[in-house]
Design a protein around this motif. Structure first.
Motif, PDB file in Angstrom:
ATOM      1  N   ASN A 181      24.977  51.753  34.234  1.00 58.23           N
ATOM      2  CA  ASN A 181      26.018  51.056  33.254  1.00 58.23           C
ATOM      3  C   ASN A 181      27.233  50.704  34.184  1.00 58.23           C
ATOM      4  O   ASN A 181      28.472  50.959  33.384  1.00 58.23           O
ATOM      5  CB  ASN A 181      26.540  52.162  32.192  1.00 58.23           C
ATOM      6  N   LYS A 182      27.278  50.438  35.297  1.00 56.18           N
ATOM      7  CA  LYS A 182      28.370  50.142  36.133  1.00 56.18           C
ATOM      8  C   LYS A 182      27.935  48.429  36.753  1.00 56.18           C
ATOM      9  O   LYS A 182      26.838  48.398  36.998  1.00 56.18           O
ATOM     10  CB  LYS A 182      28.737  50.866  37.222  1.00 56.18           C
ATOM     11  N   SER A 183      28.925  47.785  36.717  1.00 47.29           N
ATOM     12  CA  SER A 183      28.771  46.389  37.541  1.00 47.29           C
ATOM     13  C   SER A 183      29.081  46.577  38.630  1.00 47.29           C
ATOM     14  O   SER A 183      29.852  47.428  39.344  1.00 47.29           O
ATOM     15  CB  SER A 183      29.807  45.383  36.547  1.00 47.29           C
ATOM     16  N   SER A 184      28.515  45.541  39.467  1.00 52.05           N
ATOM     17  CA  SER A 184      28.681  45.534  41.041  1.00 52.05           C
ATOM     18  C   SER A 184      30.019  44.851  41.349  1.00 52.05           C
ATOM     19  O   SER A 184      30.718  44.160  40.680  1.00 52.05           O
ATOM     20  CB  SER A 184      27.617  44.634  41.511  1.00 52.05           C
ATOM     21  N   SER A 185      30.482  45.208  42.458  1.00 56.16           N
ATOM     22  CA  SER A 185      31.821  44.743  42.814  1.00 56.16           C
ATOM     23  C   SER A 185      31.502  43.234  43.153  1.00 56.16           C
ATOM     24  O   SER A 185      30.684  42.722  43.850  1.00 56.16           O
ATOM     25  CB  SER A 185      32.306  45.341  44.114  1.00 56.16           C
ATOM     26  N   PHE A 186      32.722  42.116  43.006  1.00 58.09           N
ATOM     27  CA  PHE A 186      32.674  40.957  43.253  1.00 58.09           C
ATOM     28  C   PHE A 186      33.953  40.563  43.602  1.00 58.09           C
ATOM     29  O   PHE A 186      34.976  40.876  42.912  1.00 58.09           O
ATOM     30  CB  PHE A 186      32.065  40.049  42.098  1.00 58.09           C
ATOM     31  N   SER A 187      34.184  39.338  44.232  1.00 59.12           N
ATOM     32  CA  SER A 187      35.619  38.680  44.890  1.00 59.12           C
ATOM     33  C   SER A 187      35.334  37.225  44.249  1.00 59.12           C
ATOM     34  O   SER A 187      34.322  36.648  44.549  1.00 59.12           O
ATOM     35  CB  SER A 187      35.825  38.993  46.123  1.00 59.12           C
ATOM     36  N   VAL A 188      36.579  36.569  44.021  1.00 60.32           N
ATOM     37  CA  VAL A 188      36.435  35.239  44.028  1.00 60.32           C
ATOM     38  C   VAL A 188      37.462  34.768  44.967  1.00 60.32           C
ATOM     39  O   VAL A 188      38.642  35.415  44.647  1.00 60.32           O
ATOM     40  CB  VAL A 188      37.085  34.767  42.594  1.00 60.32           C
ATOM     41  N   ILE A 189      37.200  33.978  45.837  1.00 59.99           N
ATOM     42  CA  ILE A 189      38.077  33.580  47.026  1.00 59.99           C
ATOM     43  C   ILE A 189      38.267  32.031  46.726  1.00 59.99           C
ATOM     44  O   ILE A 189      37.555  31.154  46.953  1.00 59.99           O
ATOM     45  CB  ILE A 189      37.278  33.878  48.323  1.00 59.99           C
ATOM     46  N   ILE A 190      39.570  31.801  46.754  1.00 56.98           N
ATOM     47  CA  ILE A 190      39.924  30.286  46.787  1.00 56.98           C
ATOM     48  C   ILE A 190      40.425  29.973  48.141  1.00 56.98           C
ATOM     49  O   ILE A 190      41.351  30.383  48.775  1.00 56.98           O
ATOM     50  CB  ILE A 190      41.037  30.128  45.637  1.00 56.98           C
ATOM     51  N   ASN A 191      39.736  28.888  48.782  1.00 60.44           N
ATOM     52  CA  ASN A 191      40.190  28.398  50.177  1.00 60.44           C
ATOM     53  C   ASN A 191      40.868  27.004  49.686  1.00 60.44           C
ATOM     54  O   ASN A 191      40.329  25.987  49.287  1.00 60.44           O
ATOM     55  CB  ASN A 191      39.082  28.011  50.924  1.00 60.44           C
ATOM     56  N   TYR A 192      42.323  26.882  50.185  1.00 58.30           N
ATOM     57  CA  TYR A 192      43.122  25.800  50.107  1.00 58.30           C
ATOM     58  C   TYR A 192      44.065  25.638  51.141  1.00 58.30           C
ATOM     59  O   TYR A 192      44.773  26.536  51.366  1.00 58.30           O
ATOM     60  CB  TYR A 192      43.602  25.746  48.551  1.00 58.30           C
ATOM     61  N   LYS A 193      44.179  24.548  51.703  1.00 68.09           N
ATOM     62  CA  LYS A 193      45.035  24.213  52.864  1.00 68.09           C
ATOM     63  C   LYS A 193      45.005  25.453  54.048  1.00 68.09           C
ATOM     64  O   LYS A 193      46.114  26.050  54.409  1.00 68.09           O
ATOM     65  CB  LYS A 193      46.362  24.122  52.372  1.00 68.09           C
ATOM     66  N   SER A 194      43.665  25.767  54.210  1.00 73.38           N
ATOM     67  CA  SER A 194      43.467  26.786  55.732  1.00 73.38           C
ATOM     68  C   SER A 194      43.957  28.245  55.062  1.00 73.38           C
ATOM     69  O   SER A 194      44.216  28.990  55.937  1.00 73.38           O
ATOM     70  CB  SER A 194      44.072  26.429  56.766  1.00 73.38           C
ATOM     71  N   GLU A 195      44.300  28.352  53.568  1.00 72.32           N
ATOM     72  CA  GLU A 195      44.570  29.830  53.292  1.00 72.32           C
ATOM     73  C   GLU A 195      43.559  30.281  52.369  1.00 72.32           C
ATOM     74  O   GLU A 195      43.126  29.582  51.661  1.00 72.32           O
ATOM     75  CB  GLU A 195      46.037  29.513  52.674  1.00 72.32           C
ATOM     76  N   ARG A 196      43.404  31.531  52.417  1.00 72.51           N
ATOM     77  CA  ARG A 196      42.496  32.130  51.341  1.00 72.51           C
ATOM     78  C   ARG A 196      43.130  33.064  50.437  1.00 72.51           C
ATOM     79  O   ARG A 196      44.012  33.765  50.735  1.00 72.51           O
ATOM     80  CB  ARG A 196      41.286  32.817  51.880  1.00 72.51           C
ATOM     81  N   THR A 197      42.906  32.851  49.288  1.00 74.34           N
ATOM     82  CA  THR A 197      43.574  33.815  48.135  1.00 74.34           C
ATOM     83  C   THR A 197      42.262  34.684  47.514  1.00 74.34           C
ATOM     84  O   THR A 197      41.523  33.845  47.057  1.00 74.34           O
ATOM     85  CB  THR A 197      44.312  32.958  47.050  1.00 74.34           C
ATOM     86  N   ILE A 198      42.365  35.855  47.525  1.00 75.22           N
ATOM     87  CA  ILE A 198      41.206  36.809  47.029  1.00 75.22           C
ATOM     88  C   ILE A 198      41.600  37.221  45.846  1.00 75.22           C
ATOM     89  O   ILE A 198      42.715  38.343  45.798  1.00 75.22           O
ATOM     90  CB  ILE A 198      40.699  37.746  48.097  1.00 75.22           C
ATOM     91  N   PHE A 199      40.689  37.245  44.918  1.00 72.17           N
ATOM     92  CA  PHE A 199      40.605  38.065  43.667  1.00 72.17           C
ATOM     93  C   PHE A 199      39.514  38.619  43.704  1.00 72.17           C
ATOM     94  O   PHE A 199      38.498  38.631  43.723  1.00 72.17           O
ATOM     95  CB  PHE A 199      40.506  37.177  42.340  1.00 72.17           C
ATOM     96  N   ALA A 200      40.030  40.262  43.812  1.00 74.22           N
ATOM     97  CA  ALA A 200      38.889  41.060  43.842  1.00 74.22           C
ATOM     98  C   ALA A 200      38.869  42.183  42.482  1.00 74.22           C
ATOM     99  O   ALA A 200      39.924  42.734  42.202  1.00 74.22           O
ATOM    100  CB  ALA A 200      39.096  42.068  45.272  1.00 74.22           C
ATOM    101  N   GLU A 201      37.661  42.399  42.192  1.00 73.74           N
ATOM    102  CA  GLU A 201      37.607  43.240  40.964  1.00 73.74           C
ATOM    103  C   GLU A 201      37.667  44.570  41.469  1.00 73.74           C
ATOM    104  O   GLU A 201      36.776  45.023  42.300  1.00 73.74           O
ATOM    105  CB  GLU A 201      36.416  42.892  40.261  1.00 73.74           C
ATOM    106  N   ALA A 202      38.419  45.570  40.732  1.00 75.29           N
ATOM    107  CA  ALA A 202      38.455  47.008  41.262  1.00 75.29           C
ATOM    108  C   ALA A 202      37.324  47.755  40.341  1.00 75.29           C
ATOM    109  O   ALA A 202      37.587  47.842  38.922  1.00 75.29           O
ATOM    110  CB  ALA A 202      40.094  47.668  40.833  1.00 75.29           C
ATOM    111  N   VAL A 203      36.320  48.211  40.786  1.00 70.19           N
ATOM    112  CA  VAL A 203      35.388  48.611  40.043  1.00 70.19           C
ATOM    113  C   VAL A 203      35.301  50.266  40.612  1.00 70.19           C
ATOM    114  O   VAL A 203      35.163  50.510  41.577  1.00 70.19           O
ATOM    115  CB  VAL A 203      33.774  48.356  40.344  1.00 70.19           C
TER     116      VAL A 203
END
Length: 320
Positions: A105-127
């Motif tokens: 009954n738990k979800s696995s961890s995942f991240s969404v990573i936006i790559n734009y202009k040689s920079e990465r912005t990371i959205f990480a789920e706290a599980v």
């Protein structure tokens, strides 16, 4: 008894990479504040999307497997479609997933990573995870201990006990939570480590120092962390390369390899797996630093933490 060259303890996640061209009209980077801007309510189109397995322990175990070593991962995942994707991906890379802990009954961890202009912005789920790991029926030459989420202390204690009680060499790369804790237990892990891998900022945090570009700053960091008990300390510093202090306090450096950087996710993990592979093969530390640098350079030239990880024949060709 299951016998491995290296067992990696840490995280296994699913990473979703969103690739955005600089000309994309839906995104804007404020160069002064480094804020990534999109319009609220906008349907922001991305140029490419990639779905890949990630997480420090997964990345290192895959890197070592590609270089010819028998590896396993000890990590907690959920019980969802993401979990099956992680399992299938690791199995396809030859990494034993037998010790993955699937939490009901738990979800696995995942991240969404936006790559734009040689920079990465990371959205990480706290599980929230229990990380109640077991090392029964595991035999290994090395254990690689890396970042874990909340409730990490017990998992770290079990890993240290496993290493001590079974004469297993310990390689350590702490995560943000471990560094922020400032606790004595992180220091205890360092004291019992054969090799400690850190970037410059992490090393400075452990030593309670402000990062500077002074000539002897990394040398001082190496000595300070070595004095905490680690046999070998490796500090990476991006484009400035890597630095190492050995058992006899000899200090070595390795220049970073110049490549066209696509994005930097997994560079540290790639360095660690390349370095450890050389050590397992019986190479000296200077060669190990070169193997680490080659692996890291190959990874940052592609999208994701594992796509660029080198295989044995590629590493041998690159370092010949």
């Amino acid at each position: 008894m299951n016998s491995f060259d290296v067992v990696a303890v840490g995280n296994a996640t699913l990473d979703i990479f969103l690739w955005v061209q600089e000309t994309n009209k839906h995104f804007r980077l404020n160069e002064e504040t480094k804020e990534l801007c999109i319009k609220a309510g906008d349907k922001a189109l991305v140029d490419n999307a990639y779905l890949m397995t990630g997480g420090n322990a997964a990345n290192v175990s895959v890197g070592l497997s590609r270089l010819g070593f028998k590896t396993a991962i000890v990590a907690e995942i959920g019980e969802d479609e993401f979990a099956q994707k992680i399992i299938n991906s690791l199995a396809g890379e030859g990494v034993s997933e037998a010790f993955l802990q699937k939490t009901h009954n738990k979800s696995s961890s995942f991240s969404v990573i936006i790559n734009y202009k040689s920079e990465r912005t990371i959205f990480a789920e706290a599980v929230e995870k229990e990380q109640n790991f077991s090392f029964e029926d595991i035999s290994a030459k090395w254990v690689y201990l890396t970042a874990l989420s909340e409730k990490w202390e017990e998992a770290y204690k079990k890993t240290l006990e496993f290493a001590k009680n079974n004469n297993v060499k310990l390689a350590f790369n702490p995560g943000t939570l471990q560094l922020d804790s400032g606790g004595e237990f992180t220091e205890e892990i360092i004291k019992n480590s054969e090799i400690v891998f850190l970037n410059k900022e992490e090393a400075a945090k452990i030593c309670n120092l402000t990062v500077t570009n002074e000539e002897n700053f990394i040398r001082d960091l190496l000595l300070k962390i070595k004095n905490k008990g680690a046999k070998v300390v490796v500090i990476t510093d991006g484009t400035n390369g890597s630095f190492l202090i050995d058992e006899q306090n000899n200090i070595f450096s390795q220049k970073a390899i110049d490549v066209n950087v696509v994005e930097r996710t997994g560079a540290g993990d790639a360095f660690a797996s390349g370095f450890l592979s050389a050590v397992l093969t019986g190479k000296n530390y200077q060669t190990a630093m070169k193997w680490g640098s080659e692996n890291a350079a190959s990874v940052i030239a592609k999208v994701g933490a594992t796509a660029g990880l080198l295989r044995t024949e590629e590493m041998e060709r690159n370092t010949a």
